[in-house]
Design a protein around this motif. Structure first.
Motif, mmCIF file in Angstrom:
data_model
loop_
_atom_site.group_PDB
_atom_site.id
_atom_site.type_symbol
_atom_site.label_atom_id
_atom_site.label_comp_id
_atom_site.label_asym_id
_atom_site.label_seq_id
_atom_site.Cartn_x
_atom_site.Cartn_y
_atom_site.Cartn_z
ATOM 1 N N LEU A 166 20.016 39.364 32.509
ATOM 2 C CA LEU A 166 19.252 38.732 31.171
ATOM 3 C C LEU A 166 18.678 39.716 30.053
ATOM 4 C CD1 LEU A 166 17.795 35.137 31.922
ATOM 5 C CD2 LEU A 166 19.974 35.631 31.148
ATOM 6 N N LEU A 167 18.032 40.319 30.620
ATOM 7 C CA LEU A 167 17.343 41.478 29.904
ATOM 8 C C LEU A 167 18.525 42.449 29.136
ATOM 9 C CD1 LEU A 167 15.020 42.864 28.342
ATOM 10 C CD2 LEU A 167 14.611 44.301 30.403
ATOM 11 N N GLN A 168 19.324 42.774 30.142
ATOM 12 C CA GLN A 168 20.406 43.969 29.627
ATOM 13 C C GLN A 168 21.187 43.071 28.747
ATOM 14 O OE1 GLN A 168 23.490 44.479 32.681
ATOM 15 N NE2 GLN A 168 23.570 46.529 32.092
ATOM 16 N N ALA A 169 21.694 41.788 28.805
ATOM 17 C CA ALA A 169 22.465 41.153 27.693
ATOM 18 C C ALA A 169 21.945 41.336 26.527
ATOM 19 C CB ALA A 169 22.755 39.818 28.283
ATOM 20 N N LEU A 170 20.705 40.758 26.542
ATOM 21 C CA LEU A 170 19.896 41.040 25.218
ATOM 22 C C LEU A 170 19.658 42.150 24.381
ATOM 23 C CD1 LEU A 170 17.101 38.123 26.255
ATOM 24 C CD2 LEU A 170 19.012 37.959 24.493
ATOM 25 N N ALA A 171 19.393 43.157 25.189
ATOM 26 C CA ALA A 171 18.960 44.358 24.622
ATOM 27 C C ALA A 171 20.370 45.186 24.253
ATOM 28 C CB ALA A 171 18.240 45.320 25.646
ATOM 29 N N GLN A 172 21.481 44.708 24.678
ATOM 30 C CA GLN A 172 22.694 45.606 24.313
ATOM 31 C C GLN A 172 22.952 45.631 23.240
ATOM 32 O OE1 GLN A 172 25.665 43.826 27.150
ATOM 33 N NE2 GLN A 172 25.600 45.795 28.582
ATOM 34 N N ARG A 173 22.549 44.252 22.372
ATOM 35 C CA ARG A 173 22.887 44.161 20.754
ATOM 36 C C ARG A 173 21.615 43.711 20.243
ATOM 37 N NH1 ARG A 173 28.237 41.137 19.336
ATOM 38 N NH2 ARG A 173 27.985 42.716 17.264
ATOM 39 N N PRO A 174 20.710 44.771 19.900
ATOM 40 C CA PRO A 174 19.492 44.391 19.412
ATOM 41 C C PRO A 174 19.852 43.680 17.958
ATOM 42 C CG PRO A 174 19.571 46.611 20.127
ATOM 43 C CD PRO A 174 20.761 46.259 20.316
ATOM 44 N N GLY A 175 18.889 42.668 17.896
ATOM 45 C CA GLY A 175 18.896 41.702 16.386
ATOM 46 C C GLY A 175 19.976 40.693 16.350
ATOM 47 N N PHE A 176 20.924 40.579 17.184
ATOM 48 C CA PHE A 176 21.803 39.460 17.503
ATOM 49 C C PHE A 176 21.434 38.641 18.489
ATOM 50 C CE2 PHE A 176 24.355 42.937 15.888
ATOM 51 C CZ PHE A 176 25.646 42.499 15.162
ATOM 52 N N VAL A 177 21.731 37.175 18.234
ATOM 53 C CA VAL A 177 21.332 36.165 18.715
ATOM 54 C C VAL A 177 22.220 35.918 20.229
ATOM 55 C CG1 VAL A 177 20.624 33.804 18.876
ATOM 56 C CG2 VAL A 177 20.106 35.132 16.670
ATOM 57 N N LYS A 178 21.513 35.580 21.327
ATOM 58 C CA LYS A 178 22.276 35.135 22.352
ATOM 59 C C LYS A 178 22.054 33.685 22.731
ATOM 60 C CE LYS A 178 24.688 38.780 24.144
ATOM 61 N NZ LYS A 178 26.190 38.691 24.763
ATOM 62 N N SER A 179 22.896 32.769 22.549
ATOM 63 C CA SER A 179 22.676 31.477 22.855
ATOM 64 C C SER A 179 22.468 31.153 24.401
ATOM 65 C CB SER A 179 23.834 30.570 22.706
ATOM 66 O OG SER A 179 25.013 30.745 23.422
ATOM 67 N N ARG A 180 21.863 30.070 24.823
ATOM 68 C CA ARG A 180 21.513 29.857 26.019
ATOM 69 C C ARG A 180 22.890 29.730 26.853
ATOM 70 N NH1 ARG A 180 17.812 27.570 23.263
ATOM 71 N NH2 ARG A 180 15.571 27.851 24.213
ATOM 72 N N ASP A 181 23.974 29.367 26.462
ATOM 73 C CA ASP A 181 25.251 29.050 27.006
ATOM 74 C C ASP A 181 25.666 30.594 27.539
ATOM 75 O OD1 ASP A 181 25.383 26.450 27.104
ATOM 76 O OD2 ASP A 181 26.441 26.073 25.383
ATOM 77 N N GLN A 182 25.831 31.603 26.550
ATOM 78 C CA GLN A 182 26.137 32.629 26.619
ATOM 79 C C GLN A 182 25.212 33.547 27.582
ATOM 80 O OE1 GLN A 182 25.406 33.945 22.562
ATOM 81 N NE2 GLN A 182 27.670 34.456 22.093
ATOM 82 N N LEU A 183 23.965 33.283 27.716
ATOM 83 C CA LEU A 183 23.123 33.833 28.909
ATOM 84 C C LEU A 183 23.415 33.303 30.108
ATOM 85 C CD1 LEU A 183 19.770 34.138 26.820
ATOM 86 C CD2 LEU A 183 21.364 35.918 27.661
ATOM 87 N N MET A 184 23.829 32.010 30.177
ATOM 88 C CA MET A 184 24.260 31.377 31.540
ATOM 89 C C MET A 184 25.475 32.120 32.025
ATOM 90 S SD MET A 184 23.985 27.284 30.650
ATOM 91 C CE MET A 184 22.212 26.514 30.054
ATOM 92 N N ASP A 185 26.425 32.505 31.017
ATOM 93 C CA ASP A 185 27.680 33.041 31.396
ATOM 94 C C ASP A 185 27.168 34.463 32.057
ATOM 95 O OD1 ASP A 185 29.259 30.907 30.673
ATOM 96 O OD2 ASP A 185 29.553 32.017 28.586
#
Length: 233
Positions: A166-185
């Protein structure tokens, strides 16, 4: 062959689940209380643990807490049908996933395989270096996927498989929003359903760990009703 530890005081579950897992090619160890499991784990840690919550001598919550002091191995909780509070608490304490009783053994096998695949991908170091697994630095954050290593301001932070992803997915694109569905994937296979509360609990646990090394950590922002965003310094 991955070693799976089953910890449950219901002998019928231990017998039936262990037979299913052995048929799937896993090596299985069974324990009917938390203390017996902890004693065995202190001698030799399994690759993954599946824990019941309500057990004699030492319950699953206490066992989870003790294990998280020494290992980031994947852990799945088995919860009773109506124990929503236990599910949330377990995730916040560091469990990677939960399965409700009565459960489909096929579903449990799929969740075990999904977590083990992710553990192997980020921990073995055997994968070729790609954009997804090369060392990433974002301000004070440093992540090394091939070594499952995270540091914030030079201080190591121990994360579970799910928290790391989850941290990797968020930090890969700073400033961009990840929805809960995207984080589930990111954190789960397509065939495994989890609800919003599961992602929220993992994020709260992740923030708590980051704040254990920096009380002012605020890089993960919640956008209510939308998702989460990583803000680089």
């Amino acid at each position: 062959m991955s070693r799976i530890a089953l910890v449950d005081d219901d002998r019928n579950i231990l017998t039936s689940v262990s037979m299913t897992l052995e048929a799937e090619g896993f090596e299985v160890e069974t324990y009917n209380d938390g203390q017996s499991a902890l004693d065995a784990f202190n001698r030799r840690m399994p690759d993954m643990a599946v824990l019941d919550i309500k057990m004699p001598r030492m319950d699953g919550m206490d066992l989870l807490q003790r294990l998280r002091q020494k290992t980031s191995m994947p852990i799945i909780f088995l919860t009773s049908k109506d124990d929503e509070i236990d599910e949330v608490l377990g995730l916040r304490m560091g469990a990677d996933d939960y399965v409700k009783k009565p459960f489909s053994q096929r579903l449990l096998v799929e969740r075990i395989r999904a977590l083990l695949r992710r553990q192997e991908a980020i921990a073995t170091g055997e994968a070729p270096v790609t954009e997804e697994n090369k060392i990433m630095e974002r301000g004070s954050l440093r992540m090394d996927p091939l070594r499952h290593a995270v540091a914030w301001k030079g201080r190591d932070v121990s994360l579970t498989v799910t928290e790391f992803l989850l941290l990797q997915a968020l930090a890969q694109r700073p400033g961009f929003v990840k929805s809960r569905d995207q984080l589930m994937d990111v954190a789960y296979d397509d065939q495994v359903y989890v609800d919003d509360r599961t992602i929220d609990s993992h994020i709260k646990r992740l923030r708590k760990k980051m704040r254990s090394v920096d009380e002012e950590f605020s890089a993960i922002e919640t956008l209510y009703g939308i998702g989460y965003r990583y803000n680089e310094e």
